[in-house]
Design an enzyme around this catalytic site. Structure first.
Site, PDB file in Angstrom:
ATOM      1  CE1 TYR A 205      -3.490  -2.645   0.660  1.00  0.00           C
ATOM      2  CE2 TYR A 205      -4.612  -0.628   1.297  1.00  0.00           C
ATOM      3  CZ  TYR A 205      -4.653  -1.951   0.935  1.00  0.00           C
ATOM      4  OH  TYR A 205      -5.859  -2.587   0.842  1.00  0.00           O
TER       5      TYR A 205
ATOM      6  CE  LYS B  50       1.895 -17.821  -2.539  1.00  0.00           C
ATOM      7  NZ  LYS B  50       1.061 -19.025  -2.607  1.00  0.00           N
TER       8      LYS B  50
ATOM      9  CG  ASP C 270      -1.927 -20.067  -1.191  1.00  0.00           C
ATOM     10  OD1 ASP C 270      -1.390 -20.065  -0.068  1.00  0.00           O
ATOM     11  OD2 ASP C 270      -1.409 -20.589  -2.188  1.00  0.00           O
TER      12      ASP C 270
ATOM     13  CG  ASP D 205     -13.583  -6.837   2.244  1.00  0.00           C
ATOM     14  OD1 ASP D 205     -13.492  -6.165   3.287  1.00  0.00           O
ATOM     15  OD2 ASP D 205     -13.926  -6.362   1.148  1.00  0.00           O
TER      16      ASP D 205
ATOM     17  CG  ASP E  87      -8.062  -4.688   1.685  1.00  0.00           C
ATOM     18  OD1 ASP E  87      -8.977  -4.193   2.357  1.00  0.00           O
ATOM     19  OD2 ASP E  87      -8.042  -4.675   0.441  1.00  0.00           O
TER      20      ASP E  87
HETATM   21  C1  IPM Z   1     -10.301  -1.154   4.123  1.00  0.00           C
HETATM   22  C2  IPM Z   1     -10.557  -0.554   2.771  1.00  0.00           C
HETATM   23  C3  IPM Z   1      -9.401   0.367   2.419  1.00  0.00           C
HETATM   24  C4  IPM Z   1      -8.139  -0.487   2.395  1.00  0.00           C
HETATM   25  C5  IPM Z   1      -9.561   1.154   1.138  1.00  0.00           C
HETATM   26  C6  IPM Z   1     -10.845   1.952   1.110  1.00  0.00           C
HETATM   27  C7  IPM Z   1      -8.372   2.033   0.853  1.00  0.00           C
HETATM   28  O1  IPM Z   1     -10.758  -1.535   1.828  1.00  0.00           O
HETATM   29  O2  IPM Z   1     -10.212  -0.392   5.105  1.00  0.00           O
HETATM   30  O3  IPM Z   1     -10.213  -2.368   4.213  1.00  0.00           O
HETATM   31  O4  IPM Z   1      -7.854  -1.116   1.377  1.00  0.00           O
HETATM   32  O5  IPM Z   1      -7.439  -0.526   3.404  1.00  0.00           O
HETATM   33 MG    MG Z   2     -10.844  -3.475   2.615  1.00  0.00          MG
END
Ligand code: IPM
Ligand code: MG
Length: 355
Positions: free
Chosen positions: A142, A189, A221, A249, A245
């Site tokens: 990032y 990884k 993975d 999710d 990240d």
């Molecule tokens: C998160 C989001 C952010 C990230 C984005 C919006 C930059 O997806 O907080 O997980 O990737 O960190």
């Molecule tokens: Mg995110």
């Protein structure tokens, strides 16, 4: 207690869900006799519109001068569909994390027993799931060097980590593992990436300082797979910015809706609390956004930043009660009656007042 909170509601559904948390906070302040000072600041697309900057200095100052930050969401489709946009709302979030030194992102995945059948995964596999992701937040791909070459026909992003960055995030993982079931999984990884090999060797060298913790090392993975097969087999996981990240999710929907999970970003200064979900532009203004992730983020704030256990606890109980009684927004449409974002906030406040 006197508390100063910076409120950065941001874009999309951010303001709607954050409003519910503010209602809850005011109710807590009244019931438990706290003095709360809220100061609002702009971040994201709304800040670009006003200042040409997704994280203006005025917002930074407000954050630094507060005791904690309540954040909503960031993002606007007008930028998503324009890969050439020079300024993007997401840059505001990254700048904010970096400037505030928020290097650790704590993202719990828990299961509400009353929502077991909402999960995309079979009940017997998810029952008892209680995971804490510790995601590195101010390094890795990032923040590495990126750019274009060859007349824009070649692009690169680089992933870099220093030993110090790994040690400080791993420490947080070890400390949480100590307080929980004493299991820590380092996700990397290392079969391919040099940065992952440094992660692994650094975490291995720290094991001797935490003899009571059992550490496992797994490839990202494989973790992505096992999270779906046996989520309850994990406890604390530490991982890099990008892997965290993606995995968080994936994990957030195990509970049944992405609208449920809170998070805390902590580091060298004061901490920031935000729902795990994004700005959900399709839902903006429709009163359908689930406020629970934001309300639980407030609960994390009261617990982590201010050690207000009773206050945090009653919010958690109120949320559980709303879910048990199927008082939910349409994402959880459990009894075919949809309640609005505000209805759910009001239900939670009523519970807090009466219990
Ligand atoms: C998160 C989001 C952010 C990230 C984005 C919006 C930059 O997806 O907080 O997980 O990737 O960190
Ligand atoms: Mg995110």
């Amino acid at each position: 207690m006197k508390i100063k909170i910076a409120v950065l509601a941001g874009d999309g559904i951010g303001p709607e869900v954050t409003n519910q948390s503010i209602k809850v906070l005011n109710c807590i302040a009244e019931k438990y006799n706290h003095k709360i000072k809220l100061s609002e600041g702009l971040v994201g697309a709304i800040a670009i519109d006003a200042y040409d900057d997704p994280y203006p200095d005025s917002t930074h100052k407000l954050c630094v001068d507060s005791d904690a930050i309540l954040f909503g969401a960031i993002g606007d489709p007008k930028y998503d569909n324009d890969p050439k946009a020079k300024i993007r709302p997401e840059q505001g979030l990254l700048k904010m994390r970096k400037k505030l030194g928020l290097y650790a992102n704590l993202r719990p995945t828990i299961i509400f027993e009353s929502l077991l059948d909402m999960s995309p995964i079979k009940q017997e596999r998810i029952s008892g799931t209680d995971i804490l992701f510790v995601r590195e937040l101010t390094g890795g791909i990032y923040f590495g060097e990126r750019g274009r070459k060859d007349n824009n026909n070649y692009a690169y992003d680089t992933c870099e980590y220093s030993k110090e960055e790994i040690i400080r995030i791993a420490k947080i993982g070890f400390e949480y593992a100590k307080k929980r079931t004493k299991r820590l999984c380092c996700v990397d990884k290392a079969n391919v990436l040099e940065t992952s090999r440094l992660w692994r060797e650094t975490v291995q060298s720290m094991e001797k300082d935490y003899p009571e913790i059992t550490v496992s090392y797994e490839f990202v993975d494989a973790v992505a797979m096992r999270l779906i097969q046996w989520p309850s087999s994990y406890d604390v996981l530490i991982t890099s910015n990008l892997f965290g990240d993606i995995l968080t999710d994936e994990a957030s929907v195990i509970s049944g809706s992405m609208g449920l999970m809170p998070s805390a970003s902590i580091g060298s200064g004061n901490a920031l609390y935000e729902p795990i979900h994004g700005s959900y532009p399709q839902a903006t203004g429709k009163k359908i956004a689930n406020p629970i992730a934001s309300i639980l983020s407030l609960s994390m704030m009261l617990d982590y930043s201010f050690k207000l256990k009773d206050e945090s606890e009653i919010i958690n109980r109120a949320v559980e009660d709303s879910l048990k009684n199927k008082y939910t927004t349409p994402d959880l449409n459990v009894n075919k009656i949809d309640y609005s974002t505000d209805d759910v906030g009001d239900y939670i406040i009523d519970f807090i007042k009466n219990n």
